[in-house]
Structures are given as C-alpha cells and as structure tokens.
Design a protein around this motif. Structure first.
Motif, PDB file in Angstrom:
ATOM      1  N   THR A 127      30.922  65.176  -2.332  1.00 44.34           N
ATOM      2  CA  THR A 127      29.918  65.577  -1.351  1.00 44.34           C
ATOM      3  C   THR A 127      30.534  66.167  -0.089  1.00 44.34           C
ATOM      4  OG1 THR A 127      29.881  63.377  -0.354  1.00 44.34           O
ATOM      5  CG2 THR A 127      28.248  63.823  -2.097  1.00 44.34           C
ATOM      6  N   GLY A 128      31.822  65.931   0.114  1.00 41.17           N
ATOM      7  CA  GLY A 128      32.467  66.360   1.349  1.00 41.17           C
ATOM      8  C   GLY A 128      32.146  65.445   2.520  1.00 41.17           C
ATOM      9  N   GLU A 132      18.355  68.727 -13.944  1.00 45.26           N
ATOM     10  CA  GLU A 132      19.281  69.441 -13.075  1.00 45.26           C
ATOM     11  C   GLU A 132      20.168  68.476 -12.285  1.00 45.26           C
ATOM     12  OE1 GLU A 132      20.818  71.179  -9.549  1.00 45.26           O
ATOM     13  OE2 GLU A 132      19.035  69.945  -9.444  1.00 45.26           O
ATOM     14  N   LEU A 133      19.672  67.278 -12.015  1.00 44.34           N
ATOM     15  CA  LEU A 133      20.452  66.279 -11.289  1.00 44.34           C
ATOM     16  C   LEU A 133      21.450  65.556 -12.195  1.00 44.34           C
ATOM     17  CD1 LEU A 133      17.558  64.671  -9.203  1.00 44.34           C
ATOM     18  CD2 LEU A 133      19.346  66.212  -8.343  1.00 44.34           C
ATOM     19  N   VAL A 134      21.056  65.346 -13.437  1.00 44.82           N
ATOM     20  CA  VAL A 134      21.853  64.539 -14.364  1.00 44.82           C
ATOM     21  C   VAL A 134      22.792  65.378 -15.220  1.00 44.82           C
ATOM     22  CG1 VAL A 134      21.708  62.928 -16.313  1.00 44.82           C
ATOM     23  CG2 VAL A 134      20.098  62.742 -14.435  1.00 44.82           C
ATOM     24  N   ALA A 177      24.272  64.463  -3.051  1.00 43.85           N
ATOM     25  CA  ALA A 177      24.704  63.078  -3.221  1.00 43.85           C
ATOM     26  C   ALA A 177      24.221  62.507  -4.548  1.00 43.85           C
ATOM     27  CB  ALA A 177      24.203  62.213  -2.066  1.00 43.85           C
ATOM     28  N   VAL A 178      23.000  62.814  -4.910  1.00 45.03           N
ATOM     29  CA  VAL A 178      22.473  62.320  -6.192  1.00 45.03           C
ATOM     30  C   VAL A 178      23.326  62.846  -7.333  1.00 45.03           C
ATOM     31  CG1 VAL A 178      20.510  62.378  -7.781  1.00 45.03           C
ATOM     32  CG2 VAL A 178      20.114  62.013  -5.329  1.00 45.03           C
ATOM     33  N   ARG A 179      23.608  64.124  -7.324  1.00 45.42           N
ATOM     34  CA  ARG A 179      24.461  64.703  -8.382  1.00 45.42           C
ATOM     35  C   ARG A 179      25.848  64.059  -8.379  1.00 45.42           C
ATOM     36  NH1 ARG A 179      23.417  71.018  -9.221  1.00 45.42           N
ATOM     37  NH2 ARG A 179      24.992  70.545 -10.775  1.00 45.42           N
ATOM     38  N   ALA A 180      26.425  63.868  -7.191  1.00 42.11           N
ATOM     39  CA  ALA A 180      27.767  63.282  -7.085  1.00 42.11           C
ATOM     40  C   ALA A 180      27.791  61.852  -7.607  1.00 42.11           C
ATOM     41  CB  ALA A 180      28.237  63.319  -5.630  1.00 42.11           C
ATOM     42  N   VAL A 181      26.778  61.072  -7.287  1.00 45.88           N
ATOM     43  CA  VAL A 181      26.735  59.684  -7.764  1.00 45.88           C
ATOM     44  C   VAL A 181      26.535  59.651  -9.274  1.00 45.88           C
ATOM     45  CG1 VAL A 181      25.456  57.502  -7.682  1.00 45.88           C
ATOM     46  CG2 VAL A 181      26.059  58.682  -5.560  1.00 45.88           C
ATOM     47  N   PHE A 182      25.679  60.514  -9.822  1.00 44.38           N
ATOM     48  CA  PHE A 182      25.515  60.537 -11.277  1.00 44.38           C
ATOM     49  C   PHE A 182      26.820  60.900 -11.983  1.00 44.38           C
ATOM     50  CE2 PHE A 182      20.727  61.038 -10.888  1.00 44.38           C
ATOM     51  CZ  PHE A 182      20.451  59.824 -11.493  1.00 44.38           C
ATOM     52  N   ILE A 183      27.555  61.872 -11.461  1.00 43.11           N
ATOM     53  CA  ILE A 183      28.838  62.240 -12.067  1.00 43.11           C
ATOM     54  C   ILE A 183      29.809  61.065 -11.985  1.00 43.11           C
ATOM     55  CG2 ILE A 183      30.874  63.727 -11.825  1.00 43.11           C
ATOM     56  CD1 ILE A 183      28.873  65.946 -10.867  1.00 43.11           C
TER      57      ILE A 183
END
Length: 136
Positions: free
Chosen positions: A14-15, A121-123, A91-97
C-alpha cells in the motif's frame, strides 16, 4: 507468516507507513469478519498470527454473514482506517494478497467462495495462477 511480516507486506503493497499498515490491516480484517459466516471467521483466525486472531473473533451478532456489496465493504474499511476510499480499496487488495500468502490455499478458497461476484476485482489479484473463483 508472523505478525510483523504480515503487516510489513501490507505496508509495502500500500505504500503506507508501519502504523497505518497496522490500522489498514485491522480495518480490512474486521470488515471481512462481518462479511463471513462465524465458522469461516474462526477457521481463518486460527491460521493467522495471534495479534490478528482477536480481530477475527465472531461474536453473537456476526454468526451469520452480513450481506455487503464490495463498495460497502471498501466504505467500511475507509471509515475504520480513517482513509479515503481509494486508499481503502488498495488496502483491501493488499490484505487479500497477503492473506493468500499467509494461509493455506484451501482456506483462502473457502473465504473467496463466500464473497459475491462484485468482489472479484478485489480478490482476483490474490488468486493463485490458474485458479478460478468458484461460486456456490
């Protein structure tokens, strides 16, 4: 994966600085716990570091999954983490990854299957190559 590595990975993706990465991680996991069934929340929690397990403990009010569209999920994360929706989306994308890396593939699939199509798109970035998001 230990707690510091998990949060560090979210921060790198996320930076965000370390303190904000903790807040973003907690906000996403708290919101995810509302979206999953209580049993799935417990299954997920046992595979995470102890510092994150408490965020995922289901209570009597969240035994059943709340019906949240992906946009509402991101909005709740933004409110919890005190960030704008663009930052919450990332953040949602980063946490899922990071979840995908931290837990077993079967458990991640169990989580992903409980999310409706608008979460794709998020997952999807977290899915292993060649994986397909199954739908009930």
């Amino acid at each position: 994966m230990d707690y510091h590595t998990f949060v560090d990975q979210v921060g790198q993706r996320t930076g965000a600085p370390a303190a904000q990465a903790v807040e973003l991680t907690r906000a996403v996991l708290e919101t995810l716990a509302e979206r999953l069934t209580g049993g799935e929340v417990l299954d997920l929690a046992v595979q995470l570091p102890a510092q994150l397990q408490g965020v995922l403990k289901p209570g009597p009010d969240n035994e059943a999954a709340q019906r949240l569209a992906a946009a509402e999920f991101v909005t709740r994360v933004a409110a919890r983490a005190h960030v704008d929706e663009a930052a919450a989306h990332g953040a949602v994308r980063a946490v899922f990854i990071t979840l995908r890396e931290a837990i077993s593939g079967g458990e991640f699939d169990d989580v992903a299957v409980q999310l409706p199509r608008d979460y794709r798109e998020l997952v999807e970035p977290a899915l292993a190559p060649g994986s397909a998001l199954r739908r009930p």
